[in-house]
Motif scaffolding. Sequence first.
Motif, PDB file in Angstrom:
ATOM      1  N   GLY A 153       8.360 -14.686 -10.157  1.00 56.63           N
ATOM      2  CA  GLY A 153       7.261 -15.538 -10.604  1.00 56.63           C
ATOM      3  C   GLY A 153       6.075 -15.543  -9.667  1.00 56.63           C
ATOM      4  N   LEU A 154       5.974 -14.530  -8.818  1.00 56.66           N
ATOM      5  CA  LEU A 154       4.873 -14.469  -7.848  1.00 56.66           C
ATOM      6  C   LEU A 154       3.610 -13.938  -8.508  1.00 56.66           C
ATOM      7  CD1 LEU A 154       6.883 -12.955  -4.862  1.00 56.66           C
ATOM      8  CD2 LEU A 154       6.460 -15.369  -5.372  1.00 56.66           C
ATOM      9  N   GLU A 155       2.483 -14.505  -8.126  1.00 51.23           N
ATOM     10  CA  GLU A 155       1.212 -14.111  -8.729  1.00 51.23           C
ATOM     11  C   GLU A 155       0.171 -13.667  -7.704  1.00 51.23           C
ATOM     12  OE1 GLU A 155      -0.136 -17.353 -11.107  1.00 51.23           O
ATOM     13  OE2 GLU A 155       1.515 -17.195 -12.556  1.00 51.23           O
ATOM     14  N   GLN A 156       0.269 -14.130  -6.486  1.00 47.12           N
ATOM     15  CA  GLN A 156      -0.801 -13.918  -5.501  1.00 47.12           C
ATOM     16  C   GLN A 156      -0.482 -12.721  -4.603  1.00 47.12           C
ATOM     17  OE1 GLN A 156      -0.843 -17.932  -3.907  1.00 47.12           O
ATOM     18  NE2 GLN A 156      -2.601 -18.454  -5.168  1.00 47.12           N
ATOM     19  N   TYR A 157      -0.600 -11.547  -5.189  1.00 51.11           N
ATOM     20  CA  TYR A 157      -0.338 -10.299  -4.476  1.00 51.11           C
ATOM     21  C   TYR A 157      -1.133  -9.177  -5.133  1.00 51.11           C
ATOM     22  CZ  TYR A 157       2.439  -8.602  -8.397  1.00 51.11           C
ATOM     23  OH  TYR A 157       2.821  -8.171  -9.638  1.00 51.11           O
ATOM     24  N   LYS A 158      -1.202  -8.036  -4.450  1.00 46.78           N
ATOM     25  CA  LYS A 158      -1.852  -6.852  -5.008  1.00 46.78           C
ATOM     26  C   LYS A 158      -1.048  -5.613  -4.624  1.00 46.78           C
ATOM     27  CE  LYS A 158      -6.511  -8.853  -4.426  1.00 46.78           C
ATOM     28  NZ  LYS A 158      -6.230  -9.969  -3.494  1.00 46.78           N
ATOM     29  N   ILE A 159      -1.280  -4.529  -5.369  1.00 41.09           N
ATOM     30  CA  ILE A 159      -0.696  -3.228  -5.065  1.00 41.09           C
ATOM     31  C   ILE A 159      -1.835  -2.233  -4.948  1.00 41.09           C
ATOM     32  CG2 ILE A 159       0.760  -1.349  -5.916  1.00 41.09           C
ATOM     33  CD1 ILE A 159       2.446  -3.515  -7.352  1.00 41.09           C
ATOM     34  N   VAL A 160      -1.883  -1.521  -3.831  1.00 40.68           N
ATOM     35  CA  VAL A 160      -2.996  -0.623  -3.534  1.00 40.68           C
ATOM     36  C   VAL A 160      -2.473   0.791  -3.321  1.00 40.68           C
ATOM     37  CG1 VAL A 160      -4.860  -0.116  -1.923  1.00 40.68           C
ATOM     38  CG2 VAL A 160      -4.321  -2.500  -2.502  1.00 40.68           C
ATOM     39  N   ALA A 161      -3.042   1.740  -4.037  1.00 39.24           N
ATOM     40  CA  ALA A 161      -2.683   3.147  -3.864  1.00 39.24           C
ATOM     41  C   ALA A 161      -3.923   3.910  -3.426  1.00 39.24           C
ATOM     42  CB  ALA A 161      -2.136   3.728  -5.165  1.00 39.24           C
ATOM     43  N   PHE A 162      -3.885   4.461  -2.220  1.00 36.95           N
ATOM     44  CA  PHE A 162      -4.987   5.264  -1.704  1.00 36.95           C
ATOM     45  C   PHE A 162      -4.782   6.720  -2.129  1.00 36.95           C
ATOM     46  CE2 PHE A 162      -4.496   1.786   1.369  1.00 36.95           C
ATOM     47  CZ  PHE A 162      -5.806   1.340   1.514  1.00 36.95           C
ATOM     48  N   SER A 163      -5.745   7.277  -2.834  1.00 34.20           N
ATOM     49  CA  SER A 163      -5.652   8.706  -3.154  1.00 34.20           C
ATOM     50  C   SER A 163      -5.903   9.521  -1.886  1.00 34.20           C
ATOM     51  CB  SER A 163      -6.668   9.104  -4.218  1.00 34.20           C
ATOM     52  OG  SER A 163      -6.704  10.532  -4.337  1.00 34.20           O
ATOM     53  N   VAL A 164      -5.046  10.517  -1.661  1.00 38.72           N
ATOM     54  CA  VAL A 164      -5.251  11.423  -0.529  1.00 38.72           C
ATOM     55  C   VAL A 164      -5.924  12.721  -0.980  1.00 38.72           C
ATOM     56  CG1 VAL A 164      -3.346  10.459   0.797  1.00 38.72           C
ATOM     57  CG2 VAL A 164      -2.898  12.365  -0.760  1.00 38.72           C
ATOM     58  N   ALA A 218       0.829  -1.201   0.000  1.00 41.78           N
ATOM     59  CA  ALA A 218       0.000   0.000   0.000  1.00 41.78           C
ATOM     60  C   ALA A 218       0.866   1.254   0.000  1.00 41.78           C
ATOM     61  CB  ALA A 218      -0.922   0.008   1.216  1.00 41.78           C
ATOM     62  N   MET A 219       0.326   2.320  -0.578  1.00 37.38           N
ATOM     63  CA  MET A 219       0.958   3.629  -0.514  1.00 37.38           C
ATOM     64  C   MET A 219      -0.127   4.695  -0.619  1.00 37.38           C
ATOM     65  SD  MET A 219       2.712   4.040  -4.287  1.00 37.38           S
ATOM     66  CE  MET A 219       1.772   3.791  -5.812  1.00 37.38           C
ATOM     67  N   PHE A 220       0.225   5.924  -0.267  1.00 36.74           N
ATOM     68  CA  PHE A 220      -0.691   7.061  -0.332  1.00 36.74           C
ATOM     69  C   PHE A 220      -0.135   8.060  -1.339  1.00 36.74           C
ATOM     70  CE2 PHE A 220      -1.440   5.068   3.701  1.00 36.74           C
ATOM     71  CZ  PHE A 220      -2.810   5.176   3.901  1.00 36.74           C
ATOM     72  N   ILE A 221      -0.950   8.377  -2.361  1.00 37.13           N
ATOM     73  CA  ILE A 221      -0.504   9.289  -3.421  1.00 37.13           C
ATOM     74  C   ILE A 221      -1.692  10.143  -3.874  1.00 37.13           C
ATOM     75  CG2 ILE A 221       1.384   7.819  -4.238  1.00 37.13           C
ATOM     76  CD1 ILE A 221      -1.795   7.987  -6.262  1.00 37.13           C
ATOM     77  N   PHE A 222      -1.451  11.111  -4.769  1.00 32.25           N
ATOM     78  CA  PHE A 222      -2.539  11.806  -5.455  1.00 32.25           C
ATOM     79  C   PHE A 222      -2.023  12.316  -6.794  1.00 32.25           C
ATOM     80  CE2 PHE A 222      -0.379  14.896  -2.904  1.00 32.25           C
ATOM     81  CZ  PHE A 222      -0.546  16.156  -3.465  1.00 32.25           C
ATOM     82  N   THR A 223      -2.908  12.423  -7.755  1.00 32.63           N
ATOM     83  CA  THR A 223      -2.490  12.619  -9.142  1.00 32.63           C
ATOM     84  C   THR A 223      -1.969  14.015  -9.449  1.00 32.63           C
ATOM     85  OG1 THR A 223      -4.716  13.228  -9.911  1.00 32.63           O
ATOM     86  CG2 THR A 223      -4.140  10.879  -9.924  1.00 32.63           C
ATOM     87  N   SER A 224      -2.383  15.032  -8.674  1.00 32.14           N
ATOM     88  CA  SER A 224      -1.904  16.391  -8.933  1.00 32.14           C
ATOM     89  C   SER A 224      -0.707  16.746  -8.065  1.00 32.14           C
ATOM     90  CB  SER A 224      -3.029  17.405  -8.707  1.00 32.14           C
ATOM     91  OG  SER A 224      -3.494  17.351  -7.366  1.00 32.14           O
ATOM     92  N   CYS A 225      -0.118  15.770  -7.441  1.00 32.93           N
ATOM     93  CA  CYS A 225       1.062  15.950  -6.591  1.00 32.93           C
ATOM     94  C   CYS A 225       2.229  16.496  -7.416  1.00 32.93           C
ATOM     95  CB  CYS A 225       1.425  14.601  -5.986  1.00 32.93           C
ATOM     96  SG  CYS A 225       2.906  14.590  -4.970  1.00 32.93           S
TER      97      CYS A 225
END
Length: 203
Positions: free
Chosen positions: A88-99, A59-66
Amino acid sequence: MKKKNIILAFVLVIATVLSACSNYQFKPTTSFEISDFTMTDHRNEEVTLDSLKGEPWLAMFIFTSCTTICSPMTQNMKLVQDEIEKKGLEQYKIVAFSVDPDYDTPERLTEYLSRHNPLNESKWHMLTGYDQKFIEQLAINSFKTPVRASVTDNQVIHADTFFLVDEKGVAVKNYSGTGQGTDGVQYETIASDMEALINERLK
């Protein structure tokens, strides 16, 4: 005889390296239980804490107009994913929370992510669909990281930290300083930690 000894030494070195890799032990450094949430990702699909459970995620915290650290953070996360995919890993996710959820629509988040061209876009969830107060409270209560809207401009103050969340929805490690460029970012360590969590889950 000398040639045989050289070959034997080489084999022993390779075996030692492989053994060290296979015996990598993940050590959690935090234990922050993530609060329930229901959000919308950049595909206009609903994402909840329950829907993320079952696999570890970053997880991370970002915003598009940064104008400062968000783009380097996203690029660094892309490079972390490159290392994860190499394993070769498949069972994961990446999450970005907009602030900055009022501005960051799914369409803007899609355009933002496309500029970084991640190796496997299907693993990413760029999240919005909540108000500013909610994300500030989620950040501090669940991830122990501050998020605060500026009173002078359209920027939002937040940390340049990546968070590793296990399959149960508990943040078990964080990696600071990930948004200041490529120097010092622990790409391989993060990928190895992810691999260890996945392997542990599959046991």
